[in-house]
Design a protein around this motif. Sequence first.
Motif, PDB file in Angstrom:
ATOM      1  N   UNK A  66     -43.283  -7.305   2.920  1.00  0.00           N
ATOM      2  CA  UNK A  66     -43.615  -6.439   4.050  1.00  0.00           C
ATOM      3  C   UNK A  66     -45.009  -6.790   4.567  1.00  0.00           C
ATOM      4  N   UNK A  67     -45.210  -6.585   5.844  1.00  0.00           N
ATOM      5  CA  UNK A  67     -46.527  -6.846   6.419  1.00  0.00           C
ATOM      6  C   UNK A  67     -47.257  -5.565   6.818  1.00  0.00           C
ATOM      7  N   UNK A  68     -46.561  -4.424   6.700  1.00  0.00           N
ATOM      8  CA  UNK A  68     -47.134  -3.176   7.165  1.00  0.00           C
ATOM      9  C   UNK A  68     -46.559  -2.005   6.401  1.00  0.00           C
ATOM     10  N   UNK A  69     -47.426  -1.014   6.162  1.00  0.00           N
ATOM     11  CA  UNK A  69     -47.026   0.229   5.511  1.00  0.00           C
ATOM     12  C   UNK A  69     -47.216   1.356   6.517  1.00  0.00           C
ATOM     13  N   UNK A  70     -46.201   2.179   6.670  1.00  0.00           N
ATOM     14  CA  UNK A  70     -46.250   3.251   7.665  1.00  0.00           C
ATOM     15  C   UNK A  70     -46.353   4.604   6.961  1.00  0.00           C
ATOM     16  N   UNK A 106     -42.612   6.958   2.612  1.00  0.00           N
ATOM     17  CA  UNK A 106     -41.501   7.770   2.092  1.00  0.00           C
ATOM     18  C   UNK A 106     -40.360   6.924   1.535  1.00  0.00           C
ATOM     19  N   UNK A 107     -40.242   5.661   1.981  1.00  0.00           N
ATOM     20  CA  UNK A 107     -39.223   4.778   1.419  1.00  0.00           C
ATOM     21  C   UNK A 107     -39.564   4.352  -0.003  1.00  0.00           C
ATOM     22  N   UNK A 108     -40.820   4.530  -0.394  1.00  0.00           N
ATOM     23  CA  UNK A 108     -41.250   4.165  -1.746  1.00  0.00           C
ATOM     24  C   UNK A 108     -41.378   5.392  -2.647  1.00  0.00           C
ATOM     25  N   UNK A 109     -41.210   6.558  -2.077  1.00  0.00           N
ATOM     26  CA  UNK A 109     -41.435   7.815  -2.798  1.00  0.00           C
ATOM     27  C   UNK A 109     -40.509   7.951  -4.007  1.00  0.00           C
ATOM     28  N   UNK A 110     -41.121   8.206  -5.156  1.00  0.00           N
ATOM     29  CA  UNK A 110     -40.378   8.452  -6.395  1.00  0.00           C
ATOM     30  C   UNK A 110     -40.780   9.833  -6.897  1.00  0.00           C
ATOM     31  N   UNK A 111     -39.807  10.698  -7.100  1.00  0.00           N
ATOM     32  CA  UNK A 111     -40.067  12.075  -7.533  1.00  0.00           C
ATOM     33  C   UNK A 111     -39.250  12.369  -8.780  1.00  0.00           C
ATOM     34  N   UNK A 112     -39.889  12.981  -9.755  1.00  0.00           N
ATOM     35  CA  UNK A 112     -39.144  13.469 -10.921  1.00  0.00           C
ATOM     36  C   UNK A 112     -39.843  14.700 -11.481  1.00  0.00           C
ATOM     37  N   UNK A 113     -39.089  15.481 -12.226  1.00  0.00           N
ATOM     38  CA  UNK A 113     -39.629  16.695 -12.830  1.00  0.00           C
ATOM     39  C   UNK A 113     -39.468  16.600 -14.338  1.00  0.00           C
ATOM     40  N   UNK A 114     -40.540  16.915 -15.032  1.00  0.00           N
ATOM     41  CA  UNK A 114     -40.547  16.896 -16.491  1.00  0.00           C
ATOM     42  C   UNK A 114     -40.841  18.311 -16.986  1.00  0.00           C
ATOM     43  N   UNK A 115     -39.991  18.831 -17.829  1.00  0.00           N
ATOM     44  CA  UNK A 115     -40.222  20.127 -18.460  1.00  0.00           C
ATOM     45  C   UNK A 115     -41.119  19.905 -19.671  1.00  0.00           C
ATOM     46  N   UNK A 116     -42.231  20.615 -19.744  1.00  0.00           N
ATOM     47  CA  UNK A 116     -43.148  20.477 -20.867  1.00  0.00           C
ATOM     48  C   UNK A 116     -42.472  20.978 -22.140  1.00  0.00           C
ATOM     49  N   UNK A 117     -42.518  20.163 -23.187  1.00  0.00           N
ATOM     50  CA  UNK A 117     -41.919  20.477 -24.481  1.00  0.00           C
ATOM     51  C   UNK A 117     -43.007  20.518 -25.545  1.00  0.00           C
ATOM     52  N   UNK A 118     -42.673  21.108 -26.684  1.00  0.00           N
ATOM     53  CA  UNK A 118     -43.632  21.166 -27.794  1.00  0.00           C
ATOM     54  C   UNK A 118     -44.155  19.786 -28.166  1.00  0.00           C
ATOM     55  N   UNK A 119     -43.298  18.780 -28.120  1.00  0.00           N
ATOM     56  CA  UNK A 119     -43.714  17.425 -28.502  1.00  0.00           C
ATOM     57  C   UNK A 119     -44.731  16.818 -27.536  1.00  0.00           C
ATOM     58  N   UNK A 139     -40.089  -0.528  -5.449  1.00  0.00           N
ATOM     59  CA  UNK A 139     -39.388  -0.335  -4.171  1.00  0.00           C
ATOM     60  C   UNK A 139     -40.003  -1.207  -3.077  1.00  0.00           C
ATOM     61  N   UNK A 140     -41.234  -1.652  -3.284  1.00  0.00           N
ATOM     62  CA  UNK A 140     -41.870  -2.607  -2.376  1.00  0.00           C
ATOM     63  C   UNK A 140     -41.645  -4.027  -2.874  1.00  0.00           C
ATOM     64  N   UNK A 141     -41.824  -4.246  -4.176  1.00  0.00           N
ATOM     65  CA  UNK A 141     -41.762  -5.596  -4.737  1.00  0.00           C
ATOM     66  C   UNK A 141     -40.341  -6.123  -4.870  1.00  0.00           C
ATOM     67  N   UNK A 191     -44.948  12.965  -8.193  1.00  0.00           N
ATOM     68  CA  UNK A 191     -44.642  12.302  -6.933  1.00  0.00           C
ATOM     69  C   UNK A 191     -45.507  11.056  -6.849  1.00  0.00           C
ATOM     70  N   UNK A 192     -44.870   9.920  -6.614  1.00  0.00           N
ATOM     71  CA  UNK A 192     -45.593   8.656  -6.509  1.00  0.00           C
ATOM     72  C   UNK A 192     -45.103   7.914  -5.268  1.00  0.00           C
ATOM     73  N   UNK A 193     -46.042   7.312  -4.539  1.00  0.00           N
ATOM     74  CA  UNK A 193     -45.669   6.487  -3.390  1.00  0.00           C
ATOM     75  C   UNK A 193     -46.739   5.433  -3.151  1.00  0.00           C
ATOM     76  N   UNK A 194     -46.334   4.363  -2.505  1.00  0.00           N
ATOM     77  CA  UNK A 194     -47.228   3.247  -2.233  1.00  0.00           C
ATOM     78  C   UNK A 194     -48.199   3.629  -1.118  1.00  0.00           C
ATOM     79  N   UNK A 195     -49.487   3.288  -1.329  1.00  0.00           N
ATOM     80  CA  UNK A 195     -50.530   3.580  -0.346  1.00  0.00           C
ATOM     81  C   UNK A 195     -51.192   2.312   0.184  1.00  0.00           C
ATOM     82  N   UNK A 196     -50.758   1.157  -0.302  1.00  0.00           N
ATOM     83  CA  UNK A 196     -51.293  -0.108   0.193  1.00  0.00           C
ATOM     84  C   UNK A 196     -50.767  -1.261  -0.637  1.00  0.00           C
ATOM     85  N   UNK A 197     -50.835  -2.469  -0.060  1.00  0.00           N
ATOM     86  CA  UNK A 197     -50.425  -3.649  -0.811  1.00  0.00           C
ATOM     87  C   UNK A 197     -51.054  -4.890  -0.226  1.00  0.00           C
TER      88      UNK A 197
END
Length: 170
Positions: A124-128, A7-20, A47-49, A76-82
């Motif tokens: 970091x040595x561990x991902x929770x 959750x410390x790496x979680x990046x969230x954004x919303x994009x409205x679909x446009x004609x382009x 956020x990890x690097x 929604x994007x988050x780190x799942x391993x490194x």
Amino acid sequence: MDAIKCNDTLAISIHRVRNSDLNEHGTVYGGRTLELIDGQASVAAMRVARTTVATASMDHIQFLQPFDLQDSMCMEAYVTGFGRRSIEVFTKVIGEHLMTGERFLGFTSFMTFVILDAEKQVDFDRLIPESAEQKALVASYSQRVADRKEQRQKQQDFLSQISITKPWAK
């Protein structure tokens, strides 16, 4: 070294679909979706690097449902391993039909980023993981790494067969 939570790496954004964003079918171009999630996932990786990263690969790409003009795309994007210099990020795109409020899973993928500076590495040595989804994805990280390694070898074998000479110049 320390641990970091997904959750410390979680990046969230919303994009409205446009004609382009639309193709001739009236749905979002696949390439547009890939462009959006590449930017989103890079935020989670950094956020990890905490240094410059570059996209090394995209895999397990699944376009599950199309996004239309009256939709939004919640990424929604988050780190799942490194590893020492590589970072895997899971990204999902949840669509919402803005006229009805109905939500749907439209896209998922994993991306691997690498740290560009050879002098730097993940501190970091561990991902929770915290949620059930995160626990499942973090638990299967080592298998995806092994699969990628095997795929890279197959790719090298394949690429050795590909000609880069000008066929018309023979």
